[in-house]
Design a protein around this motif. Structure first.
Motif, PDB file in Angstrom:
ATOM      1  N   GLU A   1       6.962  10.759   2.905  1.00 48.86           N
ATOM      2  CA  GLU A   1       7.105  10.582   1.459  1.00 48.86           C
ATOM      3  C   GLU A   1       5.804  10.079   0.830  1.00 48.86           C
ATOM      4  O   GLU A   1       5.429  10.489  -0.283  1.00 48.86           O
ATOM      5  CB  GLU A   1       8.241   9.588   1.155  1.00 48.86           C
ATOM      6  N   ALA A   2       5.103   9.204   1.537  1.00 51.63           N
ATOM      7  CA  ALA A   2       3.838   8.683   1.012  1.00 51.63           C
ATOM      8  C   ALA A   2       2.805   9.796   0.886  1.00 51.63           C
ATOM      9  O   ALA A   2       2.067   9.868  -0.107  1.00 51.63           O
ATOM     10  CB  ALA A   2       3.314   7.567   1.920  1.00 51.63           C
ATOM     11  N   LEU A   3       2.728  10.669   1.885  1.00 54.22           N
ATOM     12  CA  LEU A   3       1.777  11.783   1.816  1.00 54.22           C
ATOM     13  C   LEU A   3       2.109  12.715   0.654  1.00 54.22           C
ATOM     14  O   LEU A   3       1.210  13.231  -0.012  1.00 54.22           O
ATOM     15  CB  LEU A   3       1.774  12.556   3.132  1.00 54.22           C
ATOM     16  N   ARG A   4       3.413  12.927   0.409  1.00 53.61           N
ATOM     17  CA  ARG A   4       3.798  13.792  -0.724  1.00 53.61           C
ATOM     18  C   ARG A   4       3.403  13.145  -2.045  1.00 53.61           C
ATOM     19  O   ARG A   4       2.966  13.836  -2.982  1.00 53.61           O
ATOM     20  CB  ARG A   4       5.309  14.068  -0.682  1.00 53.61           C
TER      21      ARG A   4
ATOM     22  N   LEU B   1      -2.833  -0.582   3.502  1.00 50.62           N
ATOM     23  CA  LEU B   1      -2.861  -1.156   4.851  1.00 50.62           C
ATOM     24  C   LEU B   1      -2.506  -2.638   4.839  1.00 50.62           C
ATOM     25  O   LEU B   1      -1.898  -3.155   5.787  1.00 50.62           O
ATOM     26  CB  LEU B   1      -4.255  -0.964   5.466  1.00 50.62           C
ATOM     27  N   ALA B   2      -2.902  -3.318   3.772  1.00 59.98           N
ATOM     28  CA  ALA B   2      -2.610  -4.744   3.673  1.00 59.98           C
ATOM     29  C   ALA B   2      -1.153  -5.003   3.284  1.00 59.98           C
ATOM     30  O   ALA B   2      -0.604  -6.067   3.596  1.00 59.98           O
ATOM     31  CB  ALA B   2      -3.535  -5.397   2.651  1.00 59.98           C
ATOM     32  N   LEU B   3      -0.513  -4.032   2.627  1.00 56.81           N
ATOM     33  CA  LEU B   3       0.835  -4.236   2.101  1.00 56.81           C
ATOM     34  C   LEU B   3       1.929  -3.629   2.964  1.00 56.81           C
ATOM     35  O   LEU B   3       3.099  -4.025   2.852  1.00 56.81           O
ATOM     36  CB  LEU B   3       0.942  -3.633   0.689  1.00 56.81           C
TER      37      LEU B   3
ATOM     38  N   ASN C   1       3.684  -1.125  10.200  1.00 58.80           N
ATOM     39  CA  ASN C   1       2.657  -0.089  10.407  1.00 58.80           C
ATOM     40  C   ASN C   1       3.040   1.287   9.853  1.00 58.80           C
ATOM     41  O   ASN C   1       2.537   2.311  10.324  1.00 58.80           O
ATOM     42  CB  ASN C   1       2.315   0.054  11.896  1.00 58.80           C
ATOM     43  N   VAL C   2       3.905   1.311   8.865  1.00 56.77           N
ATOM     44  CA  VAL C   2       4.267   2.571   8.204  1.00 56.77           C
ATOM     45  C   VAL C   2       3.987   2.416   6.709  1.00 56.77           C
ATOM     46  O   VAL C   2       4.550   1.531   6.054  1.00 56.77           O
ATOM     47  CB  VAL C   2       5.746   2.942   8.424  1.00 56.77           C
ATOM     48  N   ILE C   3       3.099   3.258   6.186  1.00 52.68           N
ATOM     49  CA  ILE C   3       2.750   3.191   4.766  1.00 52.68           C
ATOM     50  C   ILE C   3       3.769   3.996   3.967  1.00 52.68           C
ATOM     51  O   ILE C   3       3.876   5.223   4.115  1.00 52.68           O
ATOM     52  CB  ILE C   3       1.329   3.733   4.524  1.00 52.68           C
ATOM     53  N   ALA C   4       4.524   3.304   3.133  1.00 52.02           N
ATOM     54  CA  ALA C   4       5.547   3.926   2.287  1.00 52.02           C
ATOM     55  C   ALA C   4       4.991   4.137   0.886  1.00 52.02           C
ATOM     56  O   ALA C   4       3.959   3.557   0.521  1.00 52.02           O
ATOM     57  CB  ALA C   4       6.782   3.036   2.249  1.00 52.02           C
ATOM     58  N   PRO C   5       5.676   4.936   0.062  1.00 48.05           N
ATOM     59  CA  PRO C   5       5.191   5.167  -1.307  1.00 48.05           C
ATOM     60  C   PRO C   5       4.955   3.895  -2.104  1.00 48.05           C
ATOM     61  O   PRO C   5       3.979   3.791  -2.847  1.00 48.05           O
ATOM     62  CB  PRO C   5       6.313   6.005  -1.924  1.00 48.05           C
ATOM     63  N   VAL C   6       5.812   2.886  -1.908  1.00 44.61           N
ATOM     64  CA  VAL C   6       5.661   1.650  -2.668  1.00 44.61           C
ATOM     65  C   VAL C   6       4.370   0.922  -2.299  1.00 44.61           C
ATOM     66  O   VAL C   6       3.787   0.197  -3.121  1.00 44.61           O
ATOM     67  CB  VAL C   6       6.886   0.732  -2.436  1.00 44.61           C
ATOM     68  N   ASP C   7       3.899   1.111  -1.064  1.00 46.24           N
ATOM     69  CA  ASP C   7       2.667   0.448  -0.629  1.00 46.24           C
ATOM     70  C   ASP C   7       1.423   1.041  -1.288  1.00 46.24           C
ATOM     71  O   ASP C   7       0.382   0.384  -1.362  1.00 46.24           O
ATOM     72  CB  ASP C   7       2.520   0.549   0.893  1.00 46.24           C
ATOM     73  N   LEU C   8       1.526   2.271  -1.766  1.00 46.60           N
ATOM     74  CA  LEU C   8       0.364   2.941  -2.360  1.00 46.60           C
ATOM     75  C   LEU C   8       0.015   2.373  -3.725  1.00 46.60           C
ATOM     76  O   LEU C   8      -1.141   2.388  -4.150  1.00 46.60           O
ATOM     77  CB  LEU C   8       0.629   4.443  -2.482  1.00 46.60           C
ATOM     78  N   GLN C   9       1.033   1.879  -4.441  1.00 42.48           N
ATOM     79  CA  GLN C   9       0.843   1.314  -5.785  1.00 42.48           C
ATOM     80  C   GLN C   9       0.019   2.264  -6.662  1.00 42.48           C
ATOM     81  O   GLN C   9      -0.987   1.875  -7.273  1.00 42.48           O
ATOM     82  CB  GLN C   9       0.162  -0.050  -5.721  1.00 42.48           C
ATOM     83  N   LEU C  10       0.437   3.509  -6.734  1.00 37.60           N
ATOM     84  CA  LEU C  10      -0.283   4.505  -7.520  1.00 37.60           C
ATOM     85  C   LEU C  10      -0.146   4.206  -9.003  1.00 37.60           C
ATOM     86  O   LEU C  10       0.883   3.722  -9.461  1.00 37.60           O
ATOM     87  CB  LEU C  10       0.238   5.911  -7.221  1.00 37.60           C
ATOM     88  N   MET C  11      -1.210   4.507  -9.757  1.00 37.40           N
ATOM     89  CA  MET C  11      -1.163   4.325 -11.207  1.00 37.40           C
ATOM     90  C   MET C  11      -0.046   5.185 -11.773  1.00 37.40           C
ATOM     91  O   MET C  11       0.101   6.343 -11.391  1.00 37.40           O
ATOM     92  CB  MET C  11      -2.498   4.735 -11.833  1.00 37.40           C
ATOM     93  N   PRO C  12       0.769   4.634 -12.685  1.00 40.40           N
ATOM     94  CA  PRO C  12       1.862   5.417 -13.252  1.00 40.40           C
ATOM     95  C   PRO C  12       1.351   6.581 -14.075  1.00 40.40           C
ATOM     96  O   PRO C  12       0.267   6.519 -14.657  1.00 40.40           O
ATOM     97  CB  PRO C  12       2.604   4.408 -14.134  1.00 40.40           C
TER      98      PRO C  12
END
Length: 453
Positions: free
Chosen positions: A340-343, A365-367, A371-382
């Motif tokens: 989901e994060a890659l999408r 990586l810090a959030l 060891n699994v980066i989820a969409p919420v960890d990306l904190q993408l600009m809305p």
């Protein structure tokens, strides 16, 4: 001299004047090269079709044609032969034409033998085609059509001495492209000097570029080289070249055309052998039209254009690039992206391009948990609607870092608009240094395109 193979290199020289042929042959033979003559365009083509050469030197104007025909003949038959053209002194149009046609370099009449020897040495250092593409994939990742075109153009321009102008948005990898050109060129083992033209105070530009003599001004306690001398035999990258003041543009044009520089405080010029690459996120054509950039310098720098695509133009490559960045940043961690994060990354517009992608992954990586980066960890600009309202996926003051970035961006843009995008004046209003303002503008992807005046 590093040559292409252990055999004696063969050079084809093309001219209709016997004395010029004699001079060229004598000089090249003394360099330990085998020389073959051709008295015109027709004979040169016949020689090229029937024999093998490591270099071709041709005059521009001959009774039966022009040197450009020899250049095109080599290009059309995909012959692995660098070709240099001898042009009339001061004829910039001819020089640009032969470089655009695919010539390795050019020489002006009367031919200076030291420049001839330098050119020949550089041409014979060119890597062969099999060596040429080695390691390419490890630098420019992705299989999108637009990236394939960039790779192909880099391959071609690397085998020339022609000036290349690299355009593209902030963070799109313009300096990376420049370094790749150098690595694949005959100057790969020579100095590579990258200069941020916008970060040098105007009153120091001449001494920084051309050097100075002891006593030239207060504080000049000893002789010092400039960027041109430091890059001698190598490559000079003029990053953010659109930020050069007009007075410096004049001096830079002369240095590029004459291949000579004069240190501040000196009466003597010194020859330099430097290939020029330039880059900017500005539209140089618009800068010329607005009178902010000299047209003659633009044509001198923009002999070959290379545009670096934004991540939005190569979305299919984002997962591969993201995984490569993650592998580089995670160290001993085993962190990985969820599907989901890659999408989410593939859908994101990346106004800051690869530089922003690196920041996003470093923060994720810090959030991330387990060891699994989820969409919420990306904190993408809305995403923003046409009216500038925040769309679902991010609201109000959260995430906090994005909210603070928006406040900082608005404050900087307000100051810039008040000063008609005079960065020095805007920095004073904001109470920060000019360098700090430049850093913040780069981090927040603020460019002259944001100037709505």
């Amino acid at each position: 001299m590093s040559l292409k193979s252990k055999k004696i290199p063969r050079v084809l020289i093309v001219d209709d004047e016997a004395d010029i042929l004699e001079l060229l042959e004598l000089t090249l033979v003394r360099m330990g090269l085998e020389v073959v003559r051709a008295s015109g365009v027709k004979q040169a083509k016949e020689r090229l079709d029937s024999e093998s050469f490591d270099l071709c030197l041709t005059d521009m104007r001959m009774p039966d044609g022009e040197g450009l025909e020899v250049v095109r003949h080599i290009a059309e038959r995909s012959l692995d032969v660098p070709v240099a053209v001898i042009t009339a002194h001061g004829n910039l149009e001819n020089a640009v034409a032969v470089l655009k046609a695919g010539a390795f370099d050019y020489l002006s009449k009367p031919v200076a033998l030291d420049q001839l020897r330098t050119l020949v040495t550089s041409a014979l250092r060119l890597p062969g085609q099999s060596e040429f593409k080695k390691g390419e994939e490890s630098v420019l990742l992705g299989s999108s059509p637009v990236l394939a075109q960039v790779r192909e153009l880099i391959n071609r321009v690397a085998r020339s001495q022609a000036p290349v102008h690299i355009s593209g948005e902030s963070g799109s990898g313009k300096e990376l492209a420049a370094r790749l050109i150098v690595e694949k060129s005959s100057r790969h083992g020579q100095p590579f000097i990258a200069v941020n033209c916008g970060a040098i105070p105007e009153n120091l530009m001449e001494s920084e570029f051309f050097g100075y003599r002891k006593g030239a001004f207060t504080g000049a306690e000893k002789d010092r080289e400039g960027f041109f001398q430091a890059a001698n035999q190598g490559t000079l990258l003029l990053d953010e070249v659109a930020d050069l003041p007009m007075a410096m543009q004049v001096k830079l044009l002369r240095a590029i055309q004459e291949r000579k520089v004069r240190r501040v405080g000196s009466t003597q010029e010194e020859s330099v052998d430097v290939r020029i690459l330039s880059a900017t996120h500005h539209d140089l054509v618009a800068c010329v039209q607005q009178g902010r950039f000299r047209q003659d310098l633009y044509y001198r720098l923009n002999v070959i254009s290379l545009h670096m695509p934004s991540l939005r133009e190569m979305r299919e490559d984002v997962p591969q690039i993201a995984n490569q960045v993650l592998e580089r940043l995670r160290g001993s961690s085993t962190a990985k992206f969820s599907a989901e994060a890659l999408r989410e990354l593939e859908r994101y517009d990346f106004p800051g391009n690869v530089r922003e992608l690196e920041n996003i992954i470093e923060r994720a990586l810090a959030l991330c948990f387990d060891n699994v980066i989820a969409p919420v960890d990306l904190q993408l600009m809305p995403l923003q609607s046409a009216q500038g309202e925040v769309m679902p996926g991010g609201v109000g003051k959260y995430p906090l870092t994005d909210y603070l970035d928006r406040i900082e961006r608005d404050a900087i843009l307000e100051a810039l608009h008040q000063t008609r995008f005079n960065r020095t004046a805007a920095a004073k209003i904001l109470g920060v240094t000019f360098r700090a303002l430049r850093y913040r503008m780069e981090r927040l992807s603020i460019t002259d395109k944001d100037n709505i005046d």
